[in-house]
Motif scaffolding. Structure first.
Motif, short mmCIF file in Angstrom:
data_model
loop_
_atom_site.label_atom_id
_atom_site.label_comp_id
_atom_site.label_asym_id
_atom_site.label_seq_id
_atom_site.Cartn_x
_atom_site.Cartn_y
_atom_site.Cartn_z
N ARG A 1 28.41 74.72 7.93
CA ARG A 1 27.84 74.94 6.60
C ARG A 1 26.47 74.29 6.44
N SER A 2 26.30 73.10 7.00
CA SER A 2 25.03 72.38 6.83
C SER A 2 23.96 72.96 7.75
N LYS A 3 22.69 72.72 7.39
CA LYS A 3 21.57 73.23 8.20
C LYS A 3 21.59 72.61 9.59
N GLU A 4 21.84 71.32 9.64
CA GLU A 4 21.81 70.62 10.93
C GLU A 4 22.90 71.15 11.86
N LEU A 5 24.10 71.37 11.34
CA LEU A 5 25.19 71.86 12.16
C LEU A 5 24.95 73.31 12.59
N ARG A 6 24.35 74.10 11.69
CA ARG A 6 24.04 75.49 12.05
C ARG A 6 23.01 75.55 13.18
N LYS A 7 21.99 74.67 13.12
CA LYS A 7 20.96 74.65 14.17
C LYS A 7 21.56 74.22 15.50
N ARG A 8 22.39 73.19 15.48
CA ARG A 8 23.00 72.75 16.73
C ARG A 8 23.95 73.80 17.29
N THR A 9 24.66 74.50 16.41
CA THR A 9 25.55 75.57 16.86
C THR A 9 24.75 76.72 17.47
N SER A 10 23.62 77.06 16.86
CA SER A 10 22.77 78.12 17.40
C SER A 10 22.25 77.77 18.79
N ILE A 11 21.87 76.50 18.96
CA ILE A 11 21.41 76.05 20.28
C ILE A 11 22.54 76.13 21.29
N ALA A 12 23.74 75.72 20.87
CA ALA A 12 24.89 75.75 21.78
C ALA A 12 25.24 77.18 22.19
N MET A 13 25.08 78.14 21.27
CA MET A 13 25.35 79.53 21.60
C MET A 13 24.41 80.05 22.68
N GLU A 14 23.20 79.50 22.75
CA GLU A 14 22.26 79.89 23.80
C GLU A 14 22.56 79.17 25.11
N LEU A 15 23.10 77.96 25.01
CA LEU A 15 23.33 77.17 26.22
C LEU A 15 24.46 77.72 27.08
N VAL A 16 25.40 78.45 26.49
CA VAL A 16 26.55 78.94 27.28
C VAL A 16 26.09 79.93 28.34
N THR A 17 24.93 80.56 28.15
CA THR A 17 24.44 81.50 29.16
C THR A 17 23.79 80.79 30.33
N GLU A 18 23.44 79.50 30.15
CA GLU A 18 22.83 78.67 31.19
C GLU A 18 21.55 79.29 31.74
N HIS A 19 20.72 79.82 30.85
CA HIS A 19 19.40 80.30 31.26
C HIS A 19 18.50 79.10 31.54
N PRO A 20 17.56 79.24 32.45
CA PRO A 20 16.70 78.10 32.79
C PRO A 20 15.69 77.75 31.70
N ILE A 21 15.40 78.72 30.80
CA ILE A 21 14.42 78.49 29.74
C ILE A 21 15.07 78.76 28.38
N LEU A 22 14.82 77.89 27.43
CA LEU A 22 15.38 78.02 26.09
C LEU A 22 14.23 78.04 25.07
N PHE A 23 14.13 79.14 24.29
CA PHE A 23 13.11 79.26 23.25
C PHE A 23 13.72 78.95 21.89
N LEU A 24 13.02 78.13 21.10
CA LEU A 24 13.49 77.77 19.76
C LEU A 24 12.34 77.93 18.77
N ASP A 25 12.67 78.45 17.60
CA ASP A 25 11.65 78.64 16.55
C ASP A 25 11.87 77.63 15.44
N ASP A 26 11.00 76.64 15.40
CA ASP A 26 11.04 75.60 14.36
C ASP A 26 12.44 75.00 14.18
N PRO A 27 12.97 74.32 15.17
CA PRO A 27 14.35 73.81 15.10
C PRO A 27 14.56 72.68 14.10
N THR A 28 13.48 72.09 13.59
CA THR A 28 13.64 70.96 12.66
C THR A 28 13.29 71.31 11.22
#
Length: 521
Positions: free
Chosen positions: A49-76
């Protein structure tokens, strides 16, 4: 999706973005690894529900693919200082495990800046600096004192404070002077960067890479590839829709309660108002009210796609699913439980209480007609709302259409506006109402011998047969007079859903085009 738990979101990403050949144990290992890396172990069963938890969850959803490069748009963005520091620390921890993290950021505290390896500073669309982050302070320091102050203010999150302009009481003039000074400063810094040695070194390394890239690129648009087949994507989209549907039990119970109350009230009212003298007219009125309910309860069907206007293009371009699987999954997972089932339940309750004159075959034919009417009525707002930003506009347009067509159908049924009969060919309510009348009245006798005395005392003309009423309404008594309405509803549904699909396809292509052009530039 904030209505699902953190683990549910990661499982959805892993199921659709990892190959089918990968075992469940390996997918579960990657999910647990991503949860551990982002410190989400204890919050895996919590809805983000919180912004911080949503951002961390979004990052985790990308990490499961184990791509060598991770792009983020204004994570803070939107986070407080402490939470922003936590997010940056997590990204730093990920980069230390061999990942390249590339992200944009509007401003940052110096405590976060120390984690950066490489820095690209952009002002007014021009590159002011690109190189090692720790060398930036030395670069601006050697440029001049004002540039050094500029750089430190950018790092501390304050940009306009360094522009020392005296207040003269004129806010408009002050704003113009600030903008002019800002533009002059960024122009000066951009020109200095182009003339610097670090720019020459960067161009020496970059030009050969750009030449190879342009030679091997046939188009700015890149094909979107999916790791899973169509039916696998369809199954997971339907499962996520049903899971999301179960998240709101209170709303579901309230909606079911309202539907039952309305159905019972309508059935009881018809039962009380039944009169042998006006039996035909009363039953026709009941069918008309049933048509009104099916149409007006589906004016908000378009919100099914509108609420996904941000999530859909991101997931599609990231290779979660094809447009076709998303479209069909939304229809089966959202419209069936939210639109078709309530319509069927409403109809069954009404006719159980009011009494059904047809046989079993006629009853199920009526339910089939209701399903066709509901499908057509739902397709219209979908075709208007697909890809739209504002969901209120399609609702207003669809409401006006249904109210106008229902009004015309009501007047036409009592022979008031026969001169405007051509409007019926564009009316979804007309086809549904006509099919219901044909199914209900054909072969019915409303003047049985045991009611001859009661009917003889009626003051007005009594219609005794269903065929007589249908002829008065100008309805064809043949089988085509019934099934022709279903063919019309089916054609309108197919056309409207095709328009919806084309709009979704164009919407995804448009977003993909701008994304590809951005990366190309």
């Amino acid at each position: 999706m904030h209505t699902l738990t953190v683990r549910d979101n990661l499982e959805f990403s892993a199921a659709l973005r990892l190959p089918m050949t990968m075992t469940r144990e390996e997918k579960r290992r990657r999910i647990n690894k991503a949860l551990e890396l982002l410190c989400l172990d204890k919050e895996s069963n919590v809805k983000p529900r919180s912004k911080e938890l949503r951002k961390r969850t979004s990052i985790a959803m990308e990490l499961v693919t184990e791509h060598p490069i991770l792009f983020l748009d204004d994570p803070t963005t939107g986070l407080d200082w402490s939470t922003a520091t936590d997010v940056i620390s997590v990204l730093r921890r990920i980069s230390m495990r061999g990942r390249t993290i590339i992200f944009s950021i509007s401003q940052t505290q110096f405590s976060n800046f120390i984690f950066f390896d490489s820095l690209t500073l952009v002002g007014s669309g021009k590159v002011i600096y690109h190189g090692p982050a720790w060398d930036a302070s030395q670069y601006f320091k050697f440029a001049d004192l004002h540039s050094a102050v500029f750089f430190m203010n950018i790092i501390d999150g304050g940009f306009l404070t360094l522009l020392d302009i005296e207040e003269d009481g004129h806010d408009a003039n002050k704003h113009n002077k600030l903008s002019e000074r800002q533009h002059q400063l960024t122009e000066k810094l951009a020109n200095k960067y182009v003339q610097s040695s670090i720019y020459s070194k960067m161009r020496t390394e970059l030009d050969p890479l750009l030449g190879e890239q342009k030679a091997g690129r046939s188009s700015a648009l890149e094909e979107i590839t999916c790791a899973t087949p169509f039916w696998h994507q369809l199954w997971w989209i339907i499962c996520r829709s049903f899971t999301n549907f179960k998240v709101f039990p209170r709303i579901t119970v309230i909606w079911a309660f309202i539907t039952v109350i309305l159905a019972v009230s309508l059935g009881v009212a018809f039962r009380v108002l039944r009169n042998d003298c006006i039996e035909v007219q009363t039953r026709a009125g009941l069918l008309f009210l049933l048509t009104v309910f099916q149409c007006l309860t589906n004016v908000t069907a378009g919100e099914v796609l509108v609420i996904d206007r941000d999530r859909f293009p991101h997931e599609h371009t990231s290779g979660y699913y094809r447009v076709s699987s998303y479209f069909l999954g939304k229809l089966l997972g959202e419209l069936v439980p939210r639109r078709l089932l309530p319509s069927i339940i409403f109809t069954v309750i009404v006719f159980i209480i009011a009494g059904v004159n047809t046989d079993v075959k006629g009853f199920f034919t009526m339910l089939f007609t209701i399903m066709m009417l509901t499908s057509s009525a739902s397709s219209l707002p979908l075709s208007i709302g697909a890809g739209q930003i504002a969901k209120d506009v399609p609702i207003v347009i669809v409401t006006i259409y249904f109210v106008f067509m229902l009004f015309i159908s009501g007047l036409y049924s009592i022979n008031v506006i026969q001169d405007f009969s051509w409007i019926q060919y564009f009316s979804i309510p007309h086809y549904g109402f006509t099919a219901l009348l044909h199914n209900e009245f054909l072969g019915q006798n409303f003047c049985p011998e045991n009611k001859t005395a009661e009917i003889s005392r009626c003051q007005n003309f009594v219609i005794c047969s269903g065929e007589e009423f249908l002829i008065i309404q100008g309805i064809d008594l043949s089988s085509w007079g019934f099934w022709g309405n279903h063919v019309a509803l089916a054609c309108m549904t197919i056309i409207l859903l095709s328009i919806t699909y084309v709009e979704l396809l164009a919407f995804s292509k448009r977003r993909c085009f701008f994304k590809s052009v951005f990366h190309f530039l």
